[in-house]
Design an enzyme around this catalytic site. Structure first.
Site, PDB file in Angstrom:
ATOM      1  N   SER A 239       0.808  -1.217   0.000  1.00  0.00           N
ATOM      2  CA  SER A 239       0.000   0.000   0.000  1.00  0.00           C
ATOM      3  C   SER A 239       0.843   1.270   0.000  1.00  0.00           C
ATOM      4  CB  SER A 239      -0.926   0.008   1.217  1.00  0.00           C
ATOM      5  OG  SER A 239      -0.181  -0.099   2.414  1.00  0.00           O
TER       6      SER A 239
ATOM      7  N   ASN B 141       3.798  -5.348   5.708  1.00  0.00           N
ATOM      8  CA  ASN B 141       2.613  -6.086   6.156  1.00  0.00           C
ATOM      9  C   ASN B 141       3.000  -7.379   6.872  1.00  0.00           C
ATOM     10  OD1 ASN B 141       0.450  -4.384   5.230  1.00  0.00           O
ATOM     11  ND2 ASN B 141       1.050  -4.956   3.138  1.00  0.00           N
TER      12      ASN B 141
ATOM     13  N   ASP C 239      -5.097   7.373   9.558  1.00  0.00           N
ATOM     14  CA  ASP C 239      -4.778   6.093  10.213  1.00  0.00           C
ATOM     15  C   ASP C 239      -3.385   6.106  10.842  1.00  0.00           C
ATOM     16  OD1 ASP C 239      -3.179   6.059   7.972  1.00  0.00           O
ATOM     17  OD2 ASP C 239      -4.112   4.285   7.072  1.00  0.00           O
TER      18      ASP C 239
ATOM     19  N   HIS D 181      -0.290   5.283   6.797  1.00  0.00           N
ATOM     20  CA  HIS D 181      -0.004   5.561   5.384  1.00  0.00           C
ATOM     21  C   HIS D 181       0.309   7.042   5.201  1.00  0.00           C
ATOM     22  CE1 HIS D 181      -2.491   1.867   5.317  1.00  0.00           C
ATOM     23  NE2 HIS D 181      -1.647   1.523   4.353  1.00  0.00           N
TER      24      HIS D 181
END
Length: 368
Positions: free
Chosen positions: A191, A257, A338, A341
């Site tokens: 991402s 991740n 969040d 990011h």
């Protein structure tokens, strides 16, 4: 004596007149007169019936039934405005015959006049065509020669204009053939490289493509990043990407991740090693991009994850970006809500962290 003769029976009068004639002549004349007499009697009866019918129609009386054949026995005479008896049809045909013959003669004469007019018109057109042919054999030939000369000059002028264009196209084609083939940079990430939460074409990979277009136009960028991807997912996808795009440089940005999910770090390193080997087998240079995770996962786990990138770069002798978020990882204002990011303003900083390691690889790839 005369009055008495006029009042006597018509048959007796006829017998007295024919008394001195031969018997056969008397019989023939008697039959003829008898027929005439019967016709007159029938005419008088019909006139009397018509008069009585008109009188009966004017008075209130019971309806009279008339047979169809009594009505069809007479036909309307359109010319005289009265009924024609069946015995008079022969006379009517006799008079109509000459009229039809005269009409046929009159129409035939008109057809001959139309044919003469059409023949005259056709002769006039033929005469005009002959005149044009004579003109072509005379003055027309000179005009045609002048027109041919004018056309040839126009063709020469057009040819003179087209030759430089053809030469220019040939030069451009030769230059295009001499230009080295386009090279590809393949980015395989998660991402952080897939523009998560950002408008399209605003991430650091899109900015890299714009910078290459200005400084290194022979390179193009293919972004194969997927949000949420891990090193295991990248390892399974990479062979097909290498076969499809045949990249010169592969940027591996994976592992964040794996750390956020607390996956096994040895398996993470094994996956990245397999990806590096696949790139080398495809004769592609590798740029490994490192990442850090927050310390709340435990200091030992976070340091081991970060150290894996250094070990892989050293063992495979490849270039490495130590930390993609270097210089702004502690600035909350540059992150999305969040707090994981980076936002739009941080994308240029991320590119600045990648560019110093990537640019030397571009020139090394040219020399290959």
């Amino acid at each position: 004596m005369t009055a008495a003769f006029s009042k006597s029976n018509p048959l007796e009068q006829l017998e007295r007149v024919l008394a001195g004639r031969p018997a056969h002549e008397r019989r023939t004349d008697l039959e003829r007169q008898h027929h005439i007499f019967q016709r007159r009697q029938m005419v008088k009866q019909l006139e009397r019936l018509e008069y009585e019918t008109d009188l009966a129609s004017a008075q209130a009386c019971a309806p009279i039934l008339v047979q169809r054949r009594q009505i069809l026995a007479k036909q309307p005479d359109r010319s005289a405005g009265r009924d024609i008896q069946s015995s008079q049809k022969t006379e009517q045909r006799r008079f109509a015959g000459p009229r039809r013959a005269s009409n046929r003669q009159r129409l035939a004469g008109r057809d001959r006049q139309v044919d003469m007019i059409q023949d005259c018109q056709a002769a006039g057109r033929i005469w005009n065509d002959l005149a044009q042919i004579r003109c072509l054999h005379g003055e027309g030939r000179r005009k045609l020669r002048l027109l041919a000369a004018f056309r040839s000059r126009c063709h020469l002028c057009l040819l003179g204009l087209c030759l430089p264009l053809v030469a220019l196209i040939a030069v451009d084609s030769a230059a295009a053939r001499a230009k080295p083939p386009a090279r590809t940079i393949l980015v395989v990430g998660d991402s952080l490289s897939a523009e998560y939460g950002l408008p399209r074409d605003t991430g650091w990979v899109s900015r890299l493509s714009e910078r290459l277009l200005r400084q290194e136009p022979q390179y193009s960028v293919v972004n194969a990043s997927i949000s949420g991807d891990t090193t295991s997912g990248g390892r399974s996808r990479l062979p097909a990407l290498l076969q499809k795009f045949e990249p010169d440089i592969v940027v591996l940005e994976l592992g964040a991740n794996d750390g956020l999910r607390g996956l096994d770090l040895d398996q993470m390193r094994s996956n990245l090693q397999a990806m590096i080997d696949a790139c080398h087998a495809a004769r592609a240079r590798v740029l490994l991009v490192g990442i850090r995770i927050p310390p709340n996962y435990g200091r030992d786990y976070s340091e081991r994850l970060f150290e894996n990138y250094a070990v892989l770069a050293r063992n495979n002798r490849i270039e490495r970006v130590p930390f993609l978020l270097e210089g702004f990882a502690d600035r909350i204002d540059l992150f999305q809500p969040d707090h994981i990011h980076p936002g739009g303003q941080a994308q240029a900083l991320m590119l600045d962290n990648v560019w110093p390691k990537l640019r030397p690889m571009l020139h090394l790839s040219k020399a290959r």
